[in-house]
Design an enzyme around this catalytic site. Sequence first.
Site, PDB file in Angstrom:
ATOM      1  N   GLU A 131      66.462  42.561   8.406  1.00 57.40           N
ATOM      2  CA  GLU A 131      65.796  42.551   9.716  1.00 57.40           C
ATOM      3  C   GLU A 131      66.655  41.937  10.819  1.00 57.40           C
ATOM      4  OE1 GLU A 131      63.018  44.188  10.188  1.00 57.40           O
ATOM      5  OE2 GLU A 131      62.832  44.642   8.054  1.00 57.40           O
ATOM      6  N   LYS A 142      70.569  45.985  11.604  1.00 54.29           N
ATOM      7  CA  LYS A 142      71.760  46.640  11.052  1.00 54.29           C
ATOM      8  C   LYS A 142      71.773  48.146  11.330  1.00 54.29           C
ATOM      9  CE  LYS A 142      72.106  46.627   6.506  1.00 54.29           C
ATOM     10  NZ  LYS A 142      70.833  45.890   6.541  1.00 54.29           N
ATOM     11  N   LYS A 150      73.233  56.060   4.356  1.00 50.49           N
ATOM     12  CA  LYS A 150      72.575  54.862   3.845  1.00 50.49           C
ATOM     13  C   LYS A 150      72.262  55.122   2.370  1.00 50.49           C
ATOM     14  CE  LYS A 150      68.710  51.679   4.691  1.00 50.49           C
ATOM     15  NZ  LYS A 150      69.494  50.459   4.953  1.00 50.49           N
ATOM     16  N   GLY A 180      74.928  49.101   4.241  1.00 47.74           N
ATOM     17  CA  GLY A 180      74.516  48.363   3.059  1.00 47.74           C
ATOM     18  C   GLY A 180      73.017  48.102   3.081  1.00 47.74           C
ATOM     19  N   GLY A 188      70.128  45.064   3.412  1.00 50.47           N
ATOM     20  CA  GLY A 188      69.871  43.660   3.724  1.00 50.47           C
ATOM     21  C   GLY A 188      71.146  42.922   4.083  1.00 50.47           C
ATOM     22  N   PRO A 209      72.015  44.313  23.809  1.00 45.94           N
ATOM     23  CA  PRO A 209      70.953  43.602  24.533  1.00 45.94           C
ATOM     24  C   PRO A 209      69.568  43.922  23.997  1.00 45.94           C
ATOM     25  CG  PRO A 209      71.603  45.536  25.762  1.00 45.94           C
ATOM     26  CD  PRO A 209      72.501  45.478  24.547  1.00 45.94           C
TER      27      PRO A 209
END
Length: 223
Positions: free
Chosen positions: A13, A16, A38, A117, A119, A205
Amino acid sequence: MIRAFFVTGTDTEVGKTYALSALLHRIRKAGLTALGIKPVAAGMAADGKNEDIEAIRAASGLAVPEIVLNSYLFSPPIAPHIAAREANQPIRFAPIIQALESARVIAGETGVVLVEGVGGFRVPLGEDGDSADLAVTLGLPVILVVGMRLGCINHALLTAEAIIARGLPLAGWIANTLSSVMPRFAENVDTIRESLPAPLLGVLPVGVPHEPASVAEYLSLPF
């Protein structure tokens, strides 16, 4: 020459997938072919799709076979090694290696492939090893996404130390703004910039619109 990078985070969280998608758009704006994959994902919506996979698919802008885009997808949004055990579907590295090879072919000679990756950098996967072992097996330089929140300096330095200890090049890092009210935000970014042996590729941002394409301009390329 086909460039490829392994994108990891300081934790789960931390944005990524968001940062990877923004970097894909930045690569495409530079006139290069960009493809993200992924290999391992957990968590499905009612339609059977995974939000991260769909975001990467959209940012790549290429028609990619599902088996290349994602090797392992589990329904519950839990640790992947636990999800794999419950599904009786062990996570092995061989299909992921093949997916990367296929992605390189699809991206072409001037393409860039980004592998996300799971986490943080050292997440258990299965008998073949954890996510750090996967990065080593793929032999890719690493891009680190730092979620800017309290504790991020420690997390960034420890993760960079683990990456370097594995003999992997740290190609750069991205500061992802998680909150507009983080105390001493600039000072935290400066401390990490001064401490990591890799360039800051950009500061993403917080705010609206919060779409990867709209913040690609804040990033520089890792090559």
